[in-house]
Enzyme design. Structure first.
Site, PDB file in Angstrom:
ATOM      1  N   GLU A   5       8.666  16.803  15.466  1.00  0.00           N
ATOM      2  CA  GLU A   5       9.098  16.729  14.208  1.00  0.00           C
ATOM      3  C   GLU A   5       8.316  17.518  13.261  1.00  0.00           C
ATOM      4  O   GLU A   5       6.929  17.481  13.128  1.00  0.00           O
ATOM      5  CB  GLU A   5       8.733  15.197  13.750  1.00  0.00           C
ATOM      6  CG  GLU A   5       9.048  14.890  12.190  1.00  0.00           C
ATOM      7  CD  GLU A   5       9.208  13.614  11.676  1.00  0.00           C
ATOM      8  OE1 GLU A   5       8.261  12.743  11.910  1.00  0.00           O
ATOM      9  OE2 GLU A   5      10.113  13.092  11.026  1.00  0.00           O
ATOM     10  N   CYS A  46      13.155  11.695   6.748  1.00  0.00           N
ATOM     11  CA  CYS A  46      13.086  11.177   8.491  1.00  0.00           C
ATOM     12  C   CYS A  46      14.511  11.612   9.098  1.00  0.00           C
ATOM     13  O   CYS A  46      14.597  11.620  10.450  1.00  0.00           O
ATOM     14  CB  CYS A  46      12.803   9.751   8.497  1.00  0.00           C
ATOM     15  SG  CYS A  46      13.811   8.753   7.427  1.00  0.00           S
ATOM     16  N   LYS A  54       0.984  -1.289   0.135  1.00  0.00           N
ATOM     17  CA  LYS A  54       0.028   0.120  -0.070  1.00  0.00           C
ATOM     18  C   LYS A  54       0.915   1.191  -0.138  1.00  0.00           C
ATOM     19  O   LYS A  54       1.567   1.648   0.988  1.00  0.00           O
ATOM     20  CB  LYS A  54      -1.065   0.051   1.218  1.00  0.00           C
ATOM     21  CG  LYS A  54      -2.113   1.436   1.084  1.00  0.00           C
ATOM     22  CD  LYS A  54      -2.353   1.687   2.443  1.00  0.00           C
ATOM     23  CE  LYS A  54      -1.606   2.970   2.675  1.00  0.00           C
ATOM     24  NZ  LYS A  54      -1.780   3.971   1.921  1.00  0.00           N
ATOM     25  N   GLU A  68       9.295   1.916  11.254  1.00  0.00           N
ATOM     26  CA  GLU A  68      10.335   2.983  11.147  1.00  0.00           C
ATOM     27  C   GLU A  68       9.711   4.229  11.218  1.00  0.00           C
ATOM     28  O   GLU A  68       9.016   4.657  10.025  1.00  0.00           O
ATOM     29  CB  GLU A  68      10.771   2.696   9.741  1.00  0.00           C
ATOM     30  CG  GLU A  68      11.757   1.423   9.360  1.00  0.00           C
ATOM     31  CD  GLU A  68      12.900   1.445  10.232  1.00  0.00           C
ATOM     32  OE1 GLU A  68      13.447   2.553  10.535  1.00  0.00           O
ATOM     33  OE2 GLU A  68      13.431   0.312  10.617  1.00  0.00           O
TER      34      GLU A  68
HETATM   35  P1  NAD Z   1       2.042   8.641   7.538  1.00  0.00           P
HETATM   36  O1  NAD Z   1       2.273   8.083   9.078  1.00  0.00           O
HETATM   37  O2  NAD Z   1       0.856   9.776   7.494  1.00  0.00           O
HETATM   38  O3  NAD Z   1       1.752   7.784   6.784  1.00  0.00           O
HETATM   39  C1  NAD Z   1       2.558   6.388   6.434  1.00  0.00           C
HETATM   40  C2  NAD Z   1       1.813   5.356   5.701  1.00  0.00           C
HETATM   41  O4  NAD Z   1       0.913   4.839   6.485  1.00  0.00           O
HETATM   42  C3  NAD Z   1       0.874   5.844   4.593  1.00  0.00           C
HETATM   43  O5  NAD Z   1       0.804   4.930   3.474  1.00  0.00           O
HETATM   44  C4  NAD Z   1      -0.305   5.795   5.046  1.00  0.00           C
HETATM   45  O6  NAD Z   1      -1.374   5.951   4.356  1.00  0.00           O
HETATM   46  C5  NAD Z   1      -0.403   4.862   6.089  1.00  0.00           C
HETATM   47  N1  NAD Z   1      -1.326   5.062   6.977  1.00  0.00           N
HETATM   48  C6  NAD Z   1      -1.841   6.004   7.658  1.00  0.00           C
HETATM   49  N2  NAD Z   1      -2.801   5.838   8.800  1.00  0.00           N
HETATM   50  C7  NAD Z   1      -2.789   4.524   8.749  1.00  0.00           C
HETATM   51  C8  NAD Z   1      -3.416   3.613   9.710  1.00  0.00           C
HETATM   52  N3  NAD Z   1      -4.105   3.834  10.624  1.00  0.00           N
HETATM   53  N4  NAD Z   1      -3.129   2.250   9.487  1.00  0.00           N
HETATM   54  C9  NAD Z   1      -2.268   1.607   8.519  1.00  0.00           C
HETATM   55  N5  NAD Z   1      -1.641   2.538   7.820  1.00  0.00           N
HETATM   56  C10 NAD Z   1      -1.663   3.831   7.803  1.00  0.00           C
HETATM   57  O7  NAD Z   1       3.485   9.237   7.253  1.00  0.00           O
HETATM   58  P2  NAD Z   1       3.841   9.925   5.938  1.00  0.00           P
HETATM   59  O8  NAD Z   1       3.331  11.365   5.995  1.00  0.00           O
HETATM   60  O9  NAD Z   1       3.620   9.174   4.727  1.00  0.00           O
HETATM   61  O10 NAD Z   1       5.440  10.080   6.006  1.00  0.00           O
HETATM   62  C11 NAD Z   1       6.112  10.888   6.930  1.00  0.00           C
HETATM   63  C12 NAD Z   1       6.638  10.270   8.042  1.00  0.00           C
HETATM   64  O11 NAD Z   1       7.116   9.081   7.668  1.00  0.00           O
HETATM   65  C13 NAD Z   1       7.330  11.278   8.888  1.00  0.00           C
HETATM   66  O12 NAD Z   1       7.167  11.110  10.293  1.00  0.00           O
HETATM   67  C14 NAD Z   1       8.777  10.406   8.579  1.00  0.00           C
HETATM   68  O13 NAD Z   1       9.759  10.849   9.576  1.00  0.00           O
HETATM   69  C15 NAD Z   1       8.441   9.105   8.443  1.00  0.00           C
HETATM   70  N6  NAD Z   1       9.638   8.488   7.812  1.00  0.00           N
HETATM   71  C16 NAD Z   1      10.368   7.687   8.495  1.00  0.00           C
HETATM   72  C17 NAD Z   1      11.482   6.953   7.923  1.00  0.00           C
HETATM   73  C18 NAD Z   1      12.165   5.904   8.551  1.00  0.00           C
HETATM   74  O14 NAD Z   1      12.921   5.174   7.938  1.00  0.00           O
HETATM   75  N7  NAD Z   1      12.282   6.011   9.920  1.00  0.00           N
HETATM   76  C19 NAD Z   1      11.467   7.004   6.439  1.00  0.00           C
HETATM   77  C20 NAD Z   1      10.664   7.745   5.818  1.00  0.00           C
HETATM   78  C21 NAD Z   1       9.642   8.682   6.707  1.00  0.00           C
END
Ligand code: NAD
Length: 499
Positions: free
Chosen positions: A388, A287, A178, A253
């Protein structure tokens, strides 16, 4: 429904491109121009269930394919990523907004990860070890597990899917993927490349849609024993809670609040380069972005003025333009969130040195652009130094010595990346030992991971797993210990010989 003229894409389930159960769609939008990139199915639990069924069925065959043959698929995928690198790079600039060299780097990371994991097809090493008994052989082997739910963010739309999907497939698992709602087109292309490379039906499936619907159903589905999610801390916590009752293996992550420490003895020019790149690269939407800079008293003023001068020279614009250095942020709500933190910083009493506003000149108002923003005189407890922001905002904090700098660097809930600029080997090694983070850079910024080292963070950045390198294999397999007794008699282990 999609606008007239906008192409509508489909899910990929069981080797077929298929419509979702509902005919509702959502649009993917170019964050630099507001133009629609494509329309994608707003899938529901029903679509997830079909994809899981296909992945579960495919698993029965895929996990029996010898690992070097599974790796053959990845080698072919790696070659196709190379062949289509320019096209994917340009699409990434259009759909996600990062500038061309960074988008190319994102695709390159997928190439590297795919080849690295393909190599695992001829390794996937277990262990052999002597037995405490004669005529007995023992070993541990990695076993595939089943269907993986791979849930990814938008900021590395080709690289991060490869970090999850390449190890999962070489290990013998199958996948329902997804992608994020902001980058569905890149998710679609990612899967298309696997299809071109000869993907067996059902081994990799993609279901587009929202986190609350598609994501949550994947997490709750009883036939998906593994969930690998990269995203925000809040979503990670919710995912862990939702998966708990089924005792799923959950790999999270999550976010970061990464600091660069600049000691008084640092090469200042190098530190400025590292900070500008780490704070404002990808518009701060990594991130591992450096959203805090902790500086010694002697370098603080000079660092501050050099950073401001450099930040003000950065050219904002569409990443397709050769001279653009900072692209847009992903969408309107990100822009609003980033700006709200500028207001929070000012209210908290931090000194806004530069930026702090939405950029609208020369057509930038069509997209979502935020000026590189630097705050000084930041107290480590302020919200702008703790939370963040995920945008081009960084906070300068003073520290008197290396002990205080490390204490401040560690004084947050996250533990992803960290960095120190110093010419003193003793301080460098202190930092390696004492910075509580999954990654520490010496004399480099907070970004720049390579695929053959573990990637991930401590504390609330995750739940102890690691992506990339050999470490990733531990999530996608389970260990089986095997004892082969060829003595021809009953030998009892762990029994006192005297009894
Ligand atoms: P997000 O948490 O909004 O979404 C991440 C994914 O999870 C998306 O595909 C989203 O549709 C899905 N999602 C949202 N709610 C969900 C739920 N209730 N159940 C299951 N899936 C769900 O994050 P984002 O805005 O897409 O990305 C930014 C975030 O990701 C930042 O916090 C960043 O630090 C983090 N990030 C971490 C890493 C790492 O490796 N540590 C790498 C890249 C980004």
């Amino acid at each position: 429904m999609a606008l007239t003229g906008t192409k509508t894409y489909q899910n990929y389930i069981g080797g077929e491109w298929v419509d979702a159960a509902s005919d509702e769609t959502f649009e993917s939008v170019n964050p630099a121009t507001g133009e629609v990139v494509g329309a994608f199915p707003k899938s529901s639990a029903e679509d997830v269930d079909r994809a899981v069924e296909a992945a579960k069925d495919a698993y029965q065959r895929w996990h029996l394919v010898p690992a070097p043959k599974r790796a053959g698929l990845l080698f072919r995928v790696g070659q196709r990523f190379i062949d289509r690198k320019d096209e994917l790079t340009e699409l990434m600039v259009k759909e996600m907004g990062k500038v061309r060299p960074e988008a190319g780097g994102d695709v390159q990371e997928a190439i590297d990860m795919t080849y690295y994991m393909a190599g695992e097809g001829r390794r996937l090493f277990g262990h052999t070890t002597p037995s405490e008994m004669p005529n007995k052989f023992q070993m541990s082997v990695r076993m595939p597990i089943g269907v993986v739910g791979a849930i990814t963010p938008w900021n590395f739309p080709i690289a991060i899917p490869s970090w999850k999907i390449a190890p999962a497939l070489v290990c013998g698992d199958t996948v329902v993927f997804k992608p994020a709602r902001d980058t569905p087109m890149l998710g679609e292309r990612f899967v298309e490349i696997f299809e071109e490379a000869g993907l067996p039906a059902g081994v990799l499936n993609i279901v587009h849609g929202g986190g609350e619907t598609v994501g949550e159903r994947l997490v709750a589905h009883p036939d998906v024993p593994l969930i690998s999610l990269t995203g925000s801390r809040e979503v990670g916590v919710r995912t862990a809670q939702n998966a708990a009752s089924l005792l799923k293996h959950v790999h999270l992550e999550l976010g970061g609040k990464n600091a660069i420490i600049v000691m008084d003895d640092a090469d200042l020019e190098l530190a400025v380069d590292g900070i500008i790149w780490s704070a404002f690269g990808t518009s701060g939407q990594r991130c591992t972005a450096a959203s805090r800079v902790i500086a010694g008293a002697k370098v603080y003023d000079s660092l501050q003025s050099q950073l401001v001068a450099r930040a003000e020279k950065l050219r904002l614009g569409n990443g397709l333009d050769e001279d653009t250095e900072v692209g847009p942020v992903i969408n309107k709500s990100a822009l609003e969130k980033i700006h709200s933190y500028t207001e929070i910083g000012k209210d908290e009493g931090a000194k806004l040195l530069t930026g702090g506003e939405i950029a609208t000149e020369n057509g930038l108002d069509k997209g979502f652009f935020y000026r590189p923003t630097i705050f000084a005189d930041v107290d480590p407890e302020m919200r702008i130094a703790q939370e963040e922001i995920f945008g081009p905002t960084t906070a300068l904090i003073r520290a008197t010595d290396v002990d205080e700098a490390i204490r401040i660097a560690n004084g947050i809930e996250y533990g992803l990346s960290s960095s120190i600029f110093t010419r003193d080997i003793n301080k460098a090694f202190r930092a390696i030992r004492d910075l509580n983070a999954g990654i520490t850079y010496i004399n480099a910024g907070t970004i720049g991971a390579e695929v053959h080292l573990p990637f991930g963070g401590t504390k609330q950045t995750g739940n102890g797993h690691r992506e990339a390198g050999q470490a990733a294999l531990d999530f996608y397999t389970e260990w089986k210990s095997v004892y082969v007794d060829y003595s021809g008699k009953l030998q009892r282990a762990q029994i006192d010989p005297g009894e």
